[in-house]
Design a protein around this motif. Structure first.
Motif, PDB file in Angstrom:
ATOM      1  N   HIS A 174      -5.631   6.753  10.899  1.00 33.37           N
ATOM      2  CA  HIS A 174      -6.080   6.574   9.513  1.00 33.37           C
ATOM      3  C   HIS A 174      -6.900   7.776   9.055  1.00 33.37           C
ATOM      4  O   HIS A 174      -6.630   8.380   8.000  1.00 33.37           O
ATOM      5  CB  HIS A 174      -6.921   5.290   9.452  1.00 33.37           C
ATOM      6  CG  HIS A 174      -7.236   4.788   8.076  1.00 33.37           C
ATOM      7  ND1 HIS A 174      -8.194   5.370   7.273  1.00 33.37           N
ATOM      8  CD2 HIS A 174      -6.746   3.741   7.374  1.00 33.37           C
ATOM      9  CE1 HIS A 174      -8.279   4.704   6.133  1.00 33.37           C
ATOM     10  NE2 HIS A 174      -7.408   3.701   6.170  1.00 33.37           N
TER      11      HIS A 174
ATOM     12  N   ASN B 229       0.332   4.852   1.099  1.00 32.47           N
ATOM     13  CA  ASN B 229       0.277   3.617   1.876  1.00 32.47           C
ATOM     14  C   ASN B 229       1.657   3.094   2.266  1.00 32.47           C
ATOM     15  O   ASN B 229       1.783   2.407   3.284  1.00 32.47           O
ATOM     16  CB  ASN B 229      -0.528   2.563   1.122  1.00 32.47           C
ATOM     17  CG  ASN B 229      -2.017   2.793   1.266  1.00 32.47           C
ATOM     18  OD1 ASN B 229      -2.493   3.239   2.302  1.00 32.47           O
ATOM     19  ND2 ASN B 229      -2.777   2.503   0.209  1.00 32.47           N
ATOM     20  N   THR B 230       2.699   3.415   1.522  1.00 30.08           N
ATOM     21  CA  THR B 230       4.050   3.092   1.969  1.00 30.08           C
ATOM     22  C   THR B 230       4.377   3.875   3.238  1.00 30.08           C
ATOM     23  O   THR B 230       4.915   3.329   4.213  1.00 30.08           O
ATOM     24  CB  THR B 230       5.079   3.403   0.871  1.00 30.08           C
ATOM     25  OG1 THR B 230       4.832   2.557  -0.262  1.00 30.08           O
ATOM     26  CG2 THR B 230       6.505   3.148   1.362  1.00 30.08           C
TER      27      THR B 230
ATOM     28  N   ALA C 217       2.081   2.587   6.147  1.00 35.87           N
ATOM     29  CA  ALA C 217       2.536   1.288   6.649  1.00 35.87           C
ATOM     30  C   ALA C 217       3.707   1.457   7.613  1.00 35.87           C
ATOM     31  O   ALA C 217       3.772   0.802   8.663  1.00 35.87           O
ATOM     32  CB  ALA C 217       2.929   0.381   5.482  1.00 35.87           C
TER      33      ALA C 217
ATOM     34  N   GLU D 153       3.713   0.361  11.582  1.00 34.34           N
ATOM     35  CA  GLU D 153       4.740  -0.527  12.137  1.00 34.34           C
ATOM     36  C   GLU D 153       5.477   0.148  13.285  1.00 34.34           C
ATOM     37  O   GLU D 153       5.812  -0.493  14.287  1.00 34.34           O
ATOM     38  CB  GLU D 153       5.695  -0.962  11.024  1.00 34.34           C
ATOM     39  CG  GLU D 153       5.034  -1.941  10.055  1.00 34.34           C
ATOM     40  CD  GLU D 153       5.853  -2.219   8.809  1.00 34.34           C
ATOM     41  OE1 GLU D 153       5.616  -3.254   8.165  1.00 34.34           O
ATOM     42  OE2 GLU D 153       6.729  -1.381   8.455  1.00 34.34           O
TER      43      GLU D 153
ATOM     44  N   VAL E  29       1.961  -5.231   9.496  1.00 35.81           N
ATOM     45  CA  VAL E  29       1.330  -4.774   8.265  1.00 35.81           C
ATOM     46  C   VAL E  29       1.722  -5.693   7.105  1.00 35.81           C
ATOM     47  O   VAL E  29       2.900  -6.004   6.913  1.00 35.81           O
ATOM     48  CB  VAL E  29       1.738  -3.325   7.928  1.00 35.81           C
ATOM     49  CG1 VAL E  29       1.087  -2.876   6.622  1.00 35.81           C
ATOM     50  CG2 VAL E  29       1.342  -2.386   9.065  1.00 35.81           C
ATOM     51  N   THR E  30       0.718  -6.121   6.350  1.00 31.24           N
ATOM     52  CA  THR E  30       0.928  -6.857   5.105  1.00 31.24           C
ATOM     53  C   THR E  30       0.532  -5.951   3.954  1.00 31.24           C
ATOM     54  O   THR E  30      -0.583  -5.387   3.946  1.00 31.24           O
ATOM     55  CB  THR E  30       0.081  -8.141   5.058  1.00 31.24           C
ATOM     56  OG1 THR E  30       0.437  -8.976   6.158  1.00 31.24           O
ATOM     57  CG2 THR E  30       0.323  -8.897   3.766  1.00 31.24           C
ATOM     58  N   ARG E  31       1.416  -5.780   2.992  1.00 32.30           N
ATOM     59  CA  ARG E  31       1.131  -4.945   1.831  1.00 32.30           C
ATOM     60  C   ARG E  31       0.446  -5.795   0.760  1.00 32.30           C
ATOM     61  O   ARG E  31       0.902  -6.882   0.432  1.00 32.30           O
ATOM     62  CB  ARG E  31       2.412  -4.328   1.281  1.00 32.30           C
ATOM     63  CG  ARG E  31       2.959  -3.173   2.149  1.00 32.30           C
ATOM     64  CD  ARG E  31       4.296  -3.546   2.734  1.00 32.30           C
ATOM     65  NE  ARG E  31       4.923  -2.422   3.436  1.00 32.30           N
ATOM     66  CZ  ARG E  31       5.213  -2.440   4.738  1.00 32.30           C
ATOM     67  NH1 ARG E  31       4.948  -3.515   5.481  1.00 32.30           N
ATOM     68  NH2 ARG E  31       5.789  -1.396   5.314  1.00 32.30           N
TER      69      ARG E  31
ATOM     70  N   LEU F  14      -3.515  -2.161   2.402  1.00 32.39           N
ATOM     71  CA  LEU F  14      -2.797  -2.705   3.555  1.00 32.39           C
ATOM     72  C   LEU F  14      -3.709  -3.582   4.394  1.00 32.39           C
ATOM     73  O   LEU F  14      -4.913  -3.331   4.494  1.00 32.39           O
ATOM     74  CB  LEU F  14      -2.257  -1.571   4.436  1.00 32.39           C
ATOM     75  CG  LEU F  14      -1.385  -0.513   3.769  1.00 32.39           C
ATOM     76  CD1 LEU F  14      -1.103   0.625   4.743  1.00 32.39           C
ATOM     77  CD2 LEU F  14      -0.085  -1.124   3.258  1.00 32.39           C
TER      78      LEU F  14
ATOM     79  N   ALA G  94      -3.724  -4.647   8.304  1.00 37.39           N
ATOM     80  CA  ALA G  94      -3.085  -4.311   9.578  1.00 37.39           C
ATOM     81  C   ALA G  94      -3.550  -5.278  10.662  1.00 37.39           C
ATOM     82  O   ALA G  94      -4.750  -5.551  10.786  1.00 37.39           O
ATOM     83  CB  ALA G  94      -3.430  -2.880   9.979  1.00 37.39           C
TER      84      ALA G  94
ATOM     85  N   ASP H 136      -6.440   1.660   4.246  1.00 40.14           N
ATOM     86  CA  ASP H 136      -6.087   2.207   2.934  1.00 40.14           C
ATOM     87  C   ASP H 136      -6.278   3.720   2.950  1.00 40.14           C
ATOM     88  O   ASP H 136      -7.404   4.212   2.914  1.00 40.14           O
ATOM     89  CB  ASP H 136      -6.974   1.570   1.871  1.00 40.14           C
ATOM     90  CG  ASP H 136      -6.592   1.957   0.455  1.00 40.14           C
ATOM     91  OD1 ASP H 136      -5.679   2.799   0.288  1.00 40.14           O
ATOM     92  OD2 ASP H 136      -7.200   1.416  -0.487  1.00 40.14           O
TER      93      ASP H 136
END
Length: 285
Positions: free
Chosen positions: A37, A82-83, A86, A90, A96-98, A120, A122, A134
């Motif tokens: 990150h 963030n796409t 993510a 993964e 990961v939940t958006r 996100l 995680a 983020d």
């Protein structure tokens, strides 16, 4: 609005980690999550130049890899960052939940702001605590490292101070608010400032396609009207907002200056932010 058809190109984790300079472990654990990150933020700038040029940037993973990973001298805004991040998480084995958040800096009422920010959540195998992650919030109050989804606890993430609190709302889902401590290091007169508010409702790629198009092309959007860029430097944070340049040191000191012309903005983006401006783009219209 752009076609929401996605490619099935496999994610190139090696190229991504090379782009951000990560040479550490590739385990699905908290240390790797925090390290990757922070490395992402130190390597890839936040910028809105596609939107300024009248184009909604592609959120296709292959296109994002070409622009942010192989492009080297470009960045993007929250949906792009963030796409991409993510997909990297993964690939490292995290779930990961958006999420979609309301940016509430300066807002009197949270409900007055639309959900236009991507963040996100995680989850690490074997760890009961999910983490808010983020890498795409273009502000000095952004997270530098993920923080556990725990209310009313102060976190020190790579030198910044954050906390998550609950805000009252109607409806079945709790409202979480990310707050950043704003003030000079060692001073007692700082304030906790709300950055964005969110629930844990999952959002999907087509949702971000719609939001992305709106933010990039709406003439009232700040991202379609003036250049905006930010970057994490070795000793602080730099921000370009139109013709204003702001540098914030790690100790909280702030210096600002007004830029004189288009050439100065271009030199600043190339030097301080590591961004090559697309040919033909007018920055200060």
């Amino acid at each position: 609005m752009p076609d929401s058809t996605r490619t099935t190109t496999p994610f190139d984790l090696d190229a991504y980690l090379g782009r951000i300079g990560w040479e550490g472990e590739r385990r699905p654990d908290a240390a790797t999550l925090r390290g990757v990150h922070l490395a992402h933020l130190r390597a890839v700038p936040f910028e809105n130049l596609d939107a300024l040029g009248g184009t909604a940037p592609s959120l296709d993973l292959a296109d994002l890899t070409a622009k942010l990973v192989h492009g080297r001298r470009r960045g993007g805004y929250c949906y792009e960052h963030n796409t991409l991040f993510a997909a990297a998480l993964e690939a490292l084995g995290l779930r990961v939940t958006r999420l979609a958040a309301r940016v509430v800096v300066g807002a009197d009422r949270f409900e007055d702001r639309p959900r236009t920010h991507m963040a996100l959540l995680a989850e690490i195998p074997g760890d009961p605590r999910p983490y808010l992650a983020d890498v795409g919030f273009g502000a000095v109050g952004s997270l530098l490292e993920p923080v556990p989804l725990t209310a009313d606890t102060e976190f020190h993430d790579a030198g910044r101070r954050h906390r998550l609190v609950h805000a009252p709302r109607s409806g079945p889902l709790e409202m979480w608010v990310l707050e950043s401590y704003q003030g000079r290091e060692g001073a007692s007169d700082g304030d906790w400032v709300a950055q964005y508010a969110f629930t844990l409702e999952p959002f999907e790629q087509p949702d971000y396609e719609v939001i992305n198009w709106h933010i990039a092309t709406n003439p009232r959007s700040p991202f379609s009207r003036r250049p905006y860029a930010q970057f994490l430097t070795p000793d602080g944070h730099v921000l370009l907002d139109g013709d204003r340049f702001t540098a914030t040191g790690d100790d909280g000191t702030v210096t600002e200056r007004k830029l004189t012309d288009e050439d100065e903005v271009r030199r600043l983006l190339a030097g301080d932010f590591g961004i090559d401006v697309p040919e033909g783009l007018v920055l200060l219209g």
